[in-house]
Design a protein around this motif. Structure first.
Motif, PDB file in Angstrom:
ATOM      1  N   TYR A 125       7.564  -2.266  -9.832  1.00 34.00           N
ATOM      2  CA  TYR A 125       6.455  -2.118  -8.889  1.00 34.00           C
ATOM      3  C   TYR A 125       6.890  -1.347  -7.644  1.00 34.00           C
ATOM      4  O   TYR A 125       6.219  -0.410  -7.199  1.00 34.00           O
ATOM      5  N   ASP A 126       8.023  -1.729  -7.068  1.00 35.73           N
ATOM      6  CA  ASP A 126       8.518  -1.044  -5.873  1.00 35.73           C
ATOM      7  C   ASP A 126       8.878   0.401  -6.175  1.00 35.73           C
ATOM      8  O   ASP A 126       8.659   1.298  -5.349  1.00 35.73           O
ATOM      9  N   LEU A 129       5.628   2.325  -6.492  1.00 35.28           N
ATOM     10  CA  LEU A 129       4.970   2.399  -5.194  1.00 35.28           C
ATOM     11  C   LEU A 129       5.670   3.391  -4.275  1.00 35.28           C
ATOM     12  O   LEU A 129       5.021   4.107  -3.495  1.00 35.28           O
ATOM     13  N   TRP A 130       6.973   3.459  -4.359  1.00 34.57           N
ATOM     14  CA  TRP A 130       7.741   4.432  -3.571  1.00 34.57           C
ATOM     15  C   TRP A 130       7.363   5.863  -3.955  1.00 34.57           C
ATOM     16  O   TRP A 130       7.181   6.727  -3.085  1.00 34.57           O
ATOM     17  N   ARG A 133       3.855   6.771  -2.570  1.00 36.82           N
ATOM     18  CA  ARG A 133       3.829   7.108  -1.144  1.00 36.82           C
ATOM     19  C   ARG A 133       4.340   8.519  -0.875  1.00 36.82           C
ATOM     20  O   ARG A 133       4.029   9.104   0.169  1.00 36.82           O
ATOM     21  N   ARG A 142      -5.043   7.513  -4.373  1.00 32.36           N
ATOM     22  CA  ARG A 142      -3.870   6.688  -4.089  1.00 32.36           C
ATOM     23  C   ARG A 142      -4.228   5.207  -4.041  1.00 32.36           C
ATOM     24  O   ARG A 142      -3.456   4.349  -4.472  1.00 32.36           O
ATOM     25  N   GLU A 146      -2.620   2.468  -6.702  1.00 34.34           N
ATOM     26  CA  GLU A 146      -1.888   1.247  -6.351  1.00 34.34           C
ATOM     27  C   GLU A 146      -2.366   0.061  -7.186  1.00 34.34           C
ATOM     28  O   GLU A 146      -1.570  -0.797  -7.587  1.00 34.34           O
ATOM     29  N   ILE A 149      -0.820   0.495 -10.629  1.00 27.39           N
ATOM     30  CA  ILE A 149       0.586   0.052 -10.634  1.00 27.39           C
ATOM     31  C   ILE A 149       0.669  -1.471 -10.713  1.00 27.39           C
ATOM     32  O   ILE A 149       1.533  -2.033 -11.395  1.00 27.39           O
TER      33      ILE A 149
END
Length: 476
Positions: A125-126, A129-130, A133, A142, A146, A149
């Motif tokens: 997930y991180d 998400l990175w 961004r 976007r 999210e 994701i």
């Protein structure tokens, strides 16, 4: 019909499990790690329980030397001295003997915590998400991306449909498709796919192999690919078999679970509950108590319970209940250890040849045999052998490994576990270019005086999770 009330007496028999018996059954079927966690929780919750810690033994002379080196000053300090003794004088006195006061010294910098040196493992997930961004997508895409994701599972597949994404984000279908397409372009390749075929195609796109023979095989021939019917694929595309095999090798190099490197699932190692070791005196059965707290009753609370005048009624009832629970837990734990020992001893008795010589000497055994041997109910033996492991010189085995059905042969009855081991060994030694069929394996077993049907071989092969003949074939 008139309504009336009356009293009737009825005699009946019921089997009721007392709380103590329920706890004993629950502890009996717990594996080693789960039992240790349960006992540690009980140590926290029940004040009557404490862990028995073995203190290291010290030599008598050492104890005398320690006692001689410590001088105790029994001089009573006057009250005026205590009242006039300032904090600054206290620390000045403490520091005068050369001891470092650590954090009290003005020229000492605070040391960083050790926790900052431990980094958290980056999850999927991180990671996604990175990348989101850093993307240049419109804000509306976007926001939906999210949500996309957040609906990706640990294998990397999107588990939400377009309709579900639309209802949860109030976005139109074009925005949802753009968001899904955006996430599918992130690393790792294949993430965000809805099925296996789409996952493989996304990975081909990342390798710039779109529009090739490989893509055609994935789109149209997944079933033939699974069954390794490469000749059918070659005839369909009028291609040499070597080209098909080369394409298959590339497909086999793709990852059907693209997010496995980000998996947060911890590996659970097997902890044996029982060790059986052999010495000059014979076999010894040792229960594994490593990491297991040794419980005993706390004497301080027992003495407190005896002083009734210092306790209220509610406090006394609370302590009595905790004492009862602690006593029952210790008794149940002791009964569990005795039962596991008896079952292990019975298994050693029936399977003595296995412990002496190996798997090929494993005998047919069922739960009823062990239950009769130790004078216990069959269900009790079933609970003991569930999720527990035994370690010996031949390896670590589940308790259920020693229980198997009987298969008739010319040399008498043999264990089905032994037959499975032979089948596994035969398949491991076969030529992968010409794998053996189930009938061939049946004929090979017949030469070893083991008479079983072909369907039984197929059944045992499936239990061993060994694919059939056509799926074991390797093309070079």
């Amino acid at each position: 019909m008139a309504l009336e009330s009356r009293l009737d007496l009825k005699l009946s028999q019921k089997l009721i499990l007392t709380p103590q018996l329920q706890q004993a059954i629950k502890l009996l079927q717990m594996p080693q790690i789960e039992l240790a966690q349960t006992l540690n929780n009980e140590l926290v919750e029940n004040p009557f329980l404490e862990e028995e810690i073995e203190e290291p033994e010290m030599d008598g002379q050492i104890v005398e030397d320690i006692g001689a080196s410590v001088s105790v000053d029994d001089t009573e300090i006057p009250l005026e001295g205590l009242m006039n003794f300032s904090v600054d004088e206290y620390f000045e006195e403490r520091g005068s003997d050369g001891r470092d006061l650590g954090y009290f010294a003005p020229d000492i910098e605070e040391q960083p915590s050790y926790e900052i040196f431990f980094s958290k493992k980056l999850d999927l997930y991180d990671h996604l998400l990175w990348q989101l961004r850093l993307s240049n997508a419109p804000d509306r895409v976007r926001i939906v991306a999210e949500v996309v994701i957040g609906n990706i599972d640990e294998d990397g597949y999107l588990r939400a449909t377009e309709d579900e994404l639309i209802s949860s984000t109030d976005a139109n279908i074009d925005t949802v498709k753009s968001a899904v397409e955006l996430v599918q372009g992130f690393d790792p390749p294949g993430v965000g796919a809805r099925n296996l075929k789409e996952c493989l195609l996304l990975q081909l796109k990342a390798l710039n192999l779109s529009g090739t023979l490989i893509e055609k095989i994935i789109v149209n021939n997944m079933e033939d690919l699974q069954k390794k019917k490469y000749n059918n694929i070659a005839r369909q595309y009028n291609s040499p078999i070597d080209d098909i095999i080369a394409a298959v090798k590339i497909i086999e190099g793709l990852n059907p679970r693209p997010a496995t490197s980000f998996s947060s699932v911890e590996t659970n190692y097997i902890v044996p509950d029982v060790f059986i070791t052999k010495s000059d005196e014979g076999y010894q059965i040792i229960l594994n108590e490593e990491g297991m707290p040794r419980l005993r009753l706390n004497n301080s609370y027992r003495k407190l319970l005896l002083r009734k005048e210092s306790l209220t009624k509610e406090e006394r009832e609370f302590l009595k209940e905790k004492l009862r629970l602690a006593t029952e837990l210790i008794k149940s734990l002791d009964q569990r250890n005795k039962t596991i020992y008896k079952v292990s001893e019975s298994i050693l008795k029936f399977q003595r040849d296995f412990f002496d010589k190996g798997v090929q000497f494993l005998k047919p055994l069922n739960l009823r045999d062990v239950a009769s041997d130790i004078n216990m109910h069959e269900s009790t033996v079933s609970r003991v052998t569930s999720n527990k492991f035994l370690a010996c010189s031949h390896g670590v085995f589940s308790f259920r490994f020693f229980f198997s059905s009987a298969i008739h042969s010319d040399n008498g009855q043999v264990s089905s576990t032994f037959v499975k081991d032979i089948i596994k060994r035969i398949i491991s030694e076969e030529d992968p270019r010409k794998p053996l069929s189930d009938q061939m394996i049946t004929d090979m077993l017949k030469k070893q005086n083991i008479i079983i049907a072909r369907r039984t071989v197929a059944k045992y092969r499936e239990e061993l999770k060994i694919p059939p003949q056509n799926q074991r074939k390797i093309y070079e």
